[in-house]
Scaffold this active site. Structure first.
Site, short mmCIF file in Angstrom:
data_model
loop_
_atom_site.label_atom_id
_atom_site.label_comp_id
_atom_site.label_asym_id
_atom_site.label_seq_id
_atom_site.Cartn_x
_atom_site.Cartn_y
_atom_site.Cartn_z
N GLN A 1 0.79 -1.21 -0.13
CA GLN A 1 0.03 -0.02 -0.12
C GLN A 1 0.96 1.54 0.11
OE1 GLN A 1 -3.66 0.17 2.68
NE2 GLN A 1 -2.49 1.84 3.56
N GLU B 1 -3.33 9.41 -1.53
CA GLU B 1 -2.51 9.99 -0.51
C GLU B 1 -1.44 11.06 -1.31
OE1 GLU B 1 -1.47 7.72 2.89
OE2 GLU B 1 -3.29 7.38 3.43
N ASP C 1 4.23 0.27 4.15
CA ASP C 1 3.03 -0.22 4.96
C ASP C 1 2.45 -1.44 4.03
OD1 ASP C 1 0.59 -0.87 5.99
OD2 ASP C 1 -0.43 1.14 5.95
N GLU D 1 4.84 -1.57 8.15
CA GLU D 1 3.47 -1.52 9.02
C GLU D 1 2.71 -2.68 8.48
OE1 GLU D 1 1.95 2.40 9.07
OE2 GLU D 1 0.01 1.49 8.58
N ASP E 1 -1.08 -1.51 12.52
CA ASP E 1 -2.14 -0.31 12.16
C ASP E 1 -3.42 -1.20 12.35
OD1 ASP E 1 -3.99 1.37 11.10
OD2 ASP E 1 -3.11 1.52 9.12
N LYS F 1 -4.44 6.41 15.02
CA LYS F 1 -5.45 7.13 14.17
C LYS F 1 -6.51 7.48 15.00
CE LYS F 1 -4.37 4.74 9.76
NZ LYS F 1 -4.55 3.62 9.12
N ARG G 1 -5.65 9.54 7.59
CA ARG G 1 -6.40 8.48 6.85
C ARG G 1 -6.27 8.83 5.36
NH1 ARG G 1 -9.13 4.64 10.27
NH2 ARG G 1 -8.56 3.62 8.39
N SER G 2 -6.56 7.81 4.51
CA SER G 2 -6.36 8.21 3.23
C SER G 2 -7.31 9.30 2.68
CB SER G 2 -6.41 7.03 2.43
OG SER G 2 -7.74 6.16 2.51
N LYS H 1 2.60 10.28 10.24
CA LYS H 1 2.41 9.79 8.99
C LYS H 1 1.42 10.47 8.46
CE LYS H 1 1.34 5.28 6.62
NZ LYS H 1 0.39 4.17 6.65
P1 PGA Z 1 -6.65 4.20 5.17
O1 PGA Z 1 -5.28 3.55 5.23
O2 PGA Z 1 -6.62 5.56 5.87
O3 PGA Z 1 -7.06 4.24 3.95
O4 PGA Z 1 -7.28 3.05 6.08
C1 PGA Z 1 -3.93 4.07 5.81
C2 PGA Z 1 -3.13 3.08 6.40
O5 PGA Z 1 -3.30 1.90 6.21
O6 PGA Z 1 -2.18 3.61 6.98
ZN ZN Z 2 -1.68 1.00 7.40
#
Ligand code: PGA
Ligand code: ZN
Length: 436
Positions: free
Chosen positions: A164, A206, A243, A286, A313, A338, A367-368, A389
């Site tokens: 990712q 992102e 990640d 991650e 995460d 988060k 978050r994304s 991050k």
């Molecule tokens: P997400 O992913 O905000 O799309 O859930 C971010 C991450 O996995 O760190």
């Molecule tokens: Zn993650």
């Protein structure tokens, strides 16, 4: 110490163009606190859920029911409470929702409210949020070490690569500003290399490049080339951070890398990642295994926990209890924090503190799906000793967080920057010690 007099939720729109929840908290003396809920795309199964209206309009993603919860039961319960009592305010929110994943009120409703209360208390004390956080929680503020995405993948780039996030960290930089400069050079070097090779398809969720690679390893090779093209020696000032987000391509210890059409079990995935750790200057990984694969995570940590930072995460979903459990079992050595995974500020800070008490790393994360809300820059700085991050190095919902850190640095002084400290227990940290 001023009471909350009014709470108002409104619909605003996030960086993917989806509806989200903004909350205004007004105090008796007129002071305002405001925050916006972010939204994930690769979500952990055990994180607080976003309440969405469903149906056909707005892709089923409208948030009218979450807003009704803010403007109804949450506003009623919080009016009159002391705005500086964050623990009491969050407890009052939790008392309204006894479901395990905040599905009654919606994590989007609770997180925007909880953060807005934090902002109101900071504003009432006439302090910037980072200072209020440090004073309130008794922490030593310091600017975080950033993790910055160069290529997107997985759920953020149409699954064009399985992994990712391909990121860099600049633990050898002496200041936050230097991190920004080095990142700019590497980000654009990567874009040039990809464009030349016909491997560039745009920008991912992102802000990192959207790649057209033939294998996950081609991404790593390209990242190393970009670091070199920017004039850096990989593994010196700059290291790689990944990640894997393995829950996105695996279940119950069985994984499938779609790009390479490769089926694997936990052991194969661990061996593959171990091969990458041997071959590339990777200092942080991650979610290397899935959220439902504790045996795999424990084995990975046993084999590589003294060489790289291993962040949970989806695996830990900003839950202090899961951090304790994982630490006892020997899974992971760092946690991603988060705020919307937990759903309240108090639960997030409990998680941060549980991690630091175990000498774990703690990375406050966006978050994304993001917005102009820069609360996390203040949280990570106020709590100190951490990492941050927020995605890549383009698009304003990302840059607002980095830029806010630069403003905070002016007030805090550039000597209050943690630099490579969070990576002290990795091969990178060992190498610095040898040099001394
Ligand atoms: P997400 O992913 O905000 O799309 O859930 C971010 C991450 O996995 O760190
Ligand atoms: Zn993650």
């Amino acid at each position: 110490m001023t009471a909350i007099s009014e709470i108002k939720g409104r619909r605003v729109w996030d960086s993917r163009g989806h509806p989200t929840v903004e909350v205004d908290v007004r105090l008796e003396n007129g002071v305002l606190g405001r925050a916006i809920a972010p939204a994930g795309a690769s979500r952990g199964a055990r994180e607080a859920i976003d309440l969405r209206d469903g149906g056909t309009a707005l892709g089923g993603k409208d948030v009218q029911s979450a807003l009704a919860n803010v403007n109804g039961p949450i506003a009623n319960a919080l009016k009159g409470l002391n705005s500086t009592d964050q623990t009491g305010v969050d407890a009052a929110i939790l008392a309204l929702d006894l479901s395990p994943l905040k599905e009654t009120l919606g994590g989007n409703a609770t997180v925007a409210t909880s953060l807005a209360v934090l902002h109101s208390a900071g504003a009432d004390a006439k302090k910037p949020l980072w200072r209020h956080v440090a004073d309130h929680y008794g922490t030593a503020p310091a600017l975080p070490l950033p993790e910055i995405q160069i290529f997107g993948g997985g759920a953020h780039a149409g699954r064009r690569v399985d992994i990712q996030d391909f990121m860099i960290m600049v633990p050898g930089a002496a200041s936050f500003e230097e991190v920004m400069e080095v990142t700019n050079e590497i980000y654009f070097a990567a874009g040039d290399i990809m464009a030349q090779k016909g491997k560039l398809a745009g920008v991912a969720d992102e802000g990192g490049w959207w790649p057209v690679f033939d294998s996950n390893e081609e991404a790593l090779e390209t990242l190393v080339s970009a670091i070199e093209k920017a004039g850096e020696t990989p593994g010196e000032r700059v290291v790689i951070s990944l990640d894997i987000a393995a829950s996105e391509f695996g279940k119950s210890g069985k994984y499938n890398l779609a790009l390479e059409n490769r089926d694997m079990d936990s052991g194969d995935l661990i061996d593959m990642l171990g091969g990458w750790i041997d071959a590339y200057p990777i200092a942080s990984i991650e979610d290397p295994l899935g959220e439902d694969d504790p045996e795999g995570m424990i084995e990975f940590t046993r084999r590589f926990g003294n060489r790289v930072q291993i962040i949970g995460d989806d695996y830990l979903v900003t839950n202090a209890h899961l951090v304790e459990e994982a630490a006892t079992a020997g899974a992971c050595n760092a946690v991603l924090v988060k705020v919307n995974q937990a759903g309240t500020v108090t639960e997030s800070i409990d998680t941060f503190k549980a991690a630091r008490a175990r000498n774990w790393g703690a990375i406050v994360s966006a978050r994304s799906g993001e917005t102009e809300d820069a609360s996390i820059s203040h949280l990570s700085t106020g709590l100190g000793g951490g990492q941050l991050k927020v995605g890549s190095f383009t698009r304003s919902e990302r840059m607002v967080k980095w830029n806010e850190c630069l403003r905070i640095q002016e007030a805090l002084g550039s000597d209050k920057y943690v630099a490579g400290l969070p990576l002290a227990n990795t091969w990178w940290g060992a190498k610095q010690k040898e040099k001394q």
